[in-house]
Design an enzyme around this catalytic site. Structure first.
Site, PDB file in Angstrom:
ATOM      1  N   THR A 122      -3.050  -5.029  -8.941  1.00 43.68           N
ATOM      2  CA  THR A 122      -3.063  -5.909  -7.760  1.00 43.68           C
ATOM      3  C   THR A 122      -4.483  -6.191  -7.271  1.00 43.68           C
ATOM      4  O   THR A 122      -5.408  -5.427  -7.515  1.00 43.68           O
ATOM      5  CB  THR A 122      -2.253  -5.254  -6.627  1.00 43.68           C
ATOM      6  OG1 THR A 122      -2.771  -3.938  -6.419  1.00 43.68           O
ATOM      7  CG2 THR A 122      -0.787  -5.185  -6.961  1.00 43.68           C
TER       8      THR A 122
ATOM      9  N   GLY B  70       0.694   3.748  -1.966  1.00 38.96           N
ATOM     10  CA  GLY B  70      -0.106   4.969  -2.073  1.00 38.96           C
ATOM     11  C   GLY B  70       0.370   5.885  -3.191  1.00 38.96           C
ATOM     12  O   GLY B  70       0.235   7.098  -3.130  1.00 38.96           O
TER      13      GLY B  70
ATOM     14  N   GLY C  55       0.936 -10.197 -14.000  1.00 41.25           N
ATOM     15  CA  GLY C  55       0.480 -10.843 -12.764  1.00 41.25           C
ATOM     16  C   GLY C  55       1.243 -12.105 -12.446  1.00 41.25           C
ATOM     17  O   GLY C  55       0.983 -13.169 -13.012  1.00 41.25           O
TER      18      GLY C  55
ATOM     19  N   ASN D 199       3.258   5.384 -16.935  1.00 43.53           N
ATOM     20  CA  ASN D 199       2.049   5.083 -16.180  1.00 43.53           C
ATOM     21  C   ASN D 199       1.657   6.361 -15.418  1.00 43.53           C
ATOM     22  O   ASN D 199       2.514   7.046 -14.877  1.00 43.53           O
ATOM     23  CB  ASN D 199       2.399   3.935 -15.214  1.00 43.53           C
ATOM     24  CG  ASN D 199       1.216   3.436 -14.423  1.00 43.53           C
ATOM     25  OD1 ASN D 199       0.788   4.067 -13.454  1.00 43.53           O
ATOM     26  ND2 ASN D 199       0.708   2.281 -14.789  1.00 43.53           N
TER      27      ASN D 199
ATOM     28  N   CYS E 121      -5.609   1.514  -9.009  1.00 43.85           N
ATOM     29  CA  CYS E 121      -4.798   1.330  -7.797  1.00 43.85           C
ATOM     30  C   CYS E 121      -5.694   1.198  -6.571  1.00 43.85           C
ATOM     31  O   CYS E 121      -6.517   2.068  -6.306  1.00 43.85           O
ATOM     32  CB  CYS E 121      -3.838   2.482  -7.593  1.00 43.85           C
ATOM     33  SG  CYS E 121      -2.819   2.192  -6.126  1.00 43.85           S
TER      34      CYS E 121
ATOM     35  N   ALA F 218       0.871  -1.180   0.000  1.00 42.24           N
ATOM     36  CA  ALA F 218       0.000   0.000   0.000  1.00 42.24           C
ATOM     37  C   ALA F 218       0.904   1.224   0.000  1.00 42.24           C
ATOM     38  O   ALA F 218       0.961   1.991   0.956  1.00 42.24           O
ATOM     39  CB  ALA F 218      -0.908  -0.009   1.215  1.00 42.24           C
TER      40      ALA F 218
ATOM     41  N   ASN G 209      -3.523   4.399 -15.202  1.00 46.46           N
ATOM     42  CA  ASN G 209      -3.834   3.520 -14.071  1.00 46.46           C
ATOM     43  C   ASN G 209      -5.168   3.957 -13.474  1.00 46.46           C
ATOM     44  O   ASN G 209      -5.260   4.997 -12.820  1.00 46.46           O
ATOM     45  CB  ASN G 209      -2.716   3.627 -13.027  1.00 46.46           C
ATOM     46  CG  ASN G 209      -3.005   2.784 -11.791  1.00 46.46           C
ATOM     47  OD1 ASN G 209      -3.968   2.019 -11.760  1.00 46.46           O
ATOM     48  ND2 ASN G 209      -2.175   2.940 -10.772  1.00 46.46           N
TER      49      ASN G 209
HETATM   50  C1  LIG Z   1       5.175  -1.960  -4.787  1.00 42.61           C
HETATM   51  C2  LIG Z   1       4.250  -1.901  -5.965  1.00 42.61           C
HETATM   52  C3  LIG Z   1       3.932  -0.647  -6.525  1.00 42.61           C
HETATM   53  C4  LIG Z   1       3.070  -0.568  -7.626  1.00 42.61           C
HETATM   54  N1  LIG Z   1       2.798   0.655  -8.177  1.00 42.61           N
HETATM   55  C5  LIG Z   1       2.009   0.736  -9.299  1.00 42.61           C
HETATM   56  C6  LIG Z   1       1.773   1.987  -9.956  1.00 42.61           C
HETATM   57  O1  LIG Z   1       2.304   3.043  -9.583  1.00 42.61           O
HETATM   58  N2  LIG Z   1       0.942   1.985 -11.035  1.00 42.61           N
HETATM   59  C7  LIG Z   1       0.361   0.845 -11.512  1.00 42.61           C
HETATM   60  O2  LIG Z   1      -0.381   0.894 -12.503  1.00 42.61           O
HETATM   61  N3  LIG Z   1       0.606  -0.361 -10.944  1.00 42.61           N
HETATM   62  C8  LIG Z   1       1.404  -0.439  -9.845  1.00 42.61           C
HETATM   63  N4  LIG Z   1       1.659  -1.665  -9.276  1.00 42.61           N
HETATM   64  C9  LIG Z   1       1.065  -2.890  -9.868  1.00 42.61           C
HETATM   65  C10 LIG Z   1       2.076  -3.618 -10.767  1.00 42.61           C
HETATM   66  O3  LIG Z   1       2.483  -2.818 -11.855  1.00 42.61           O
HETATM   67  C11 LIG Z   1       1.473  -4.958 -11.288  1.00 42.61           C
HETATM   68  O4  LIG Z   1       0.309  -4.662 -12.030  1.00 42.61           O
HETATM   69  C12 LIG Z   1       1.128  -5.912 -10.165  1.00 42.61           C
HETATM   70  O5  LIG Z   1       2.108  -5.898  -9.159  1.00 42.61           O
HETATM   71  C13 LIG Z   1       0.913  -7.352 -10.657  1.00 42.61           C
HETATM   72  O6  LIG Z   1       2.069  -7.877 -11.256  1.00 42.61           O
HETATM   73  P1  LIG Z   1       3.143  -8.808 -10.479  1.00 42.61           P
HETATM   74  O7  LIG Z   1       2.371  -9.918  -9.829  1.00 42.61           O
HETATM   75  O8  LIG Z   1       4.094  -9.252 -11.535  1.00 42.61           O
HETATM   76  O9  LIG Z   1       3.778  -7.933  -9.444  1.00 42.61           O
HETATM   77  C14 LIG Z   1       2.505  -1.756  -8.177  1.00 42.61           C
HETATM   78  C15 LIG Z   1       2.835  -3.002  -7.607  1.00 42.61           C
HETATM   79  C16 LIG Z   1       3.697  -3.089  -6.532  1.00 42.61           C
HETATM   80  C17 LIG Z   1       4.031  -4.442  -5.969  1.00 42.61           C
END
Ligand SMILES: Cc1cc2nc3c(=O)[nH]c(=O)nc-3n(C[C@H](O)[C@H](O)[C@H](O)COP(=O)(O)O)c2cc1C
Length: 306
Positions: A195, A74, A245, A101, A131, A72, A128
């Site tokens: 997520t 943020g 994912g 993004n 979130c 989280a 995005n």
């Molecule tokens: C720490 C963290 C920060 C993230 N920040 C963003 C973000 O700023 N914008 C966004 O669209 N997705 C954000 N995500 C989501 C990731 O881009 C991705 O969609 C998600 O983690 C699923 O992929 P993964 O299982 O390979 O991590 C974030 C994920 C994590 C873990």
């Protein structure tokens, strides 16, 4: 010259390979240049930018669970203008596609950030709307039909130069509905998924582990949900899909392609080992050569149901 089996095309833009690092898991890209050759990546999706600098949620903001990571953050970021001045000129020196993004607290802010990004030297915008970790904007846009339609069409109307990727939220009952709304509202591509909303509690203190109470679950735990959502989206829309994912190796990438992806993004795996995207690129090359597959794009949507 030997043919490049890994090349893919998204909205007319060629990527030397389909491996893109996911937003929020790879900073502004350049931080990782100390660990890997970022010019080897197909692309980088930069940490989500807003109009002004944002400091994010209070600590703790990340907790590992036995099946996935909860965060989280943020949407902490330095703001779009500082990114353009301080980070982009350095990032541009690398030979990789740049996806930016972005997000906003209101539709007007989404539009304003998009207009700024539309006029700078980047390859694609990724909006995005999904979130789960901020009170305003974020998930409220991506889980409401009318808001999704409004924010995507407003942004699309106000940009002229760059393709628009819409990043879908998995926190909905029917992903097909949202994918179709995005396509109808002018999205040029879809990325899926962000997520999944989750929670973790310390049984001694009875308090949530995250200061935000809930957070977004990512990592291999969410892969089956993501593959299902890419498959359903592929059956619903004609625009290209970037699968995201839980990808940690080349087999995951192949699975996402078979389900309907044109490219993929690697997120949480970067925290485990920043070399994973490069290893995946090398392994994919070997896989395609061994199987005598001319181009990885021929795998997109190749699922056999019967
Ligand atoms: C720490 C963290 C920060 C993230 N920040 C963003 C973000 O700023 N914008 C966004 O669209 N997705 C954000 N995500 C989501 C990731 O881009 C991705 O969609 C998600 O983690 C699923 O992929 P993964 O299982 O390979 O991590 C974030 C994920 C994590 C873990």
């Amino acid at each position: 010259m030997a043919k490049n089996r890994l090349e893919v095309e998204i909205c007319g833009i060629k990527f030397k390979n389909p491996i893109i690092t996911a937003s929020g898991t790879f900073g502004y890209g350049i931080e990782y240049s100390r660990f890997i050759d970022i010019s080897k990546l197909g692309g980088i999706s930069v940490k989500g930018l807003s109009l002004n600098e944002v400091s994010g949620n209070m600590m703790p903001r990340i907790i590992e669970t036995p099946a996935g990571m909860l965060n989280a953050i943020g949407l902490q970021n330095i703001g779009v203008n500082r990114f353009i001045e301080e980070k982009l000129p350095i990032l541009k020196k690398y030979d990789t596609r740049i996806i930016v993004n972005f997000w906003g607290k209101t539709i007007e802010e989404y539009v304003e950030v998009a207009k700024i990004l539309d006029s700078v030297d980047i390859d694609m915008l990724e909006i995005n709307i999904s979130c789960p970790n901020i009170k305003e904007g974020g998930i409220a846009f991506g889980t409401d039909h009318k808001m999704t339609e409004k924010v995507v069409s407003s942004v699309k109307k106000n940009i002229k130069n760059k393709p628009l990727i819409v990043k879908l939220s998995p926190n909905v009952t029917d992903i097909k509905l949202f994918a179709k709304i995005c396509e109808d509202s002018g999205a040029d591509a879809i990325s899926a998924i962000n997520t999944l909303l989750g929670m973790s509690i310390d049984i001694e203190t009875k308090k949530p582990h995250l200061s935000n109470i809930t957070g977004g679950l990512s990592g291999p735990a969410i892969k089956p949900v993501a593959v299902r959502m890419v498959y359903e989206t592929y059956k619903t829309v004609k625009i290209p899909i970037i699968g995201i994912g839980g990808i940690i190796n080349y087999k995951d990438v192949i699975e996402f392609f078979i389900a309907g992806s044109t490219a993929v993004q690697i997120g949480t795996a970067n925290f485990v080992d920043p070399e994973i995207p490069i290893k995946i690129i090398n392994d994919l090359k070997t896989y395609l050569e061994n199987k005598n597959i001319d181009k990885i794009s021929s795998l997109t949507g190749s699922i056999k149901i019967n």
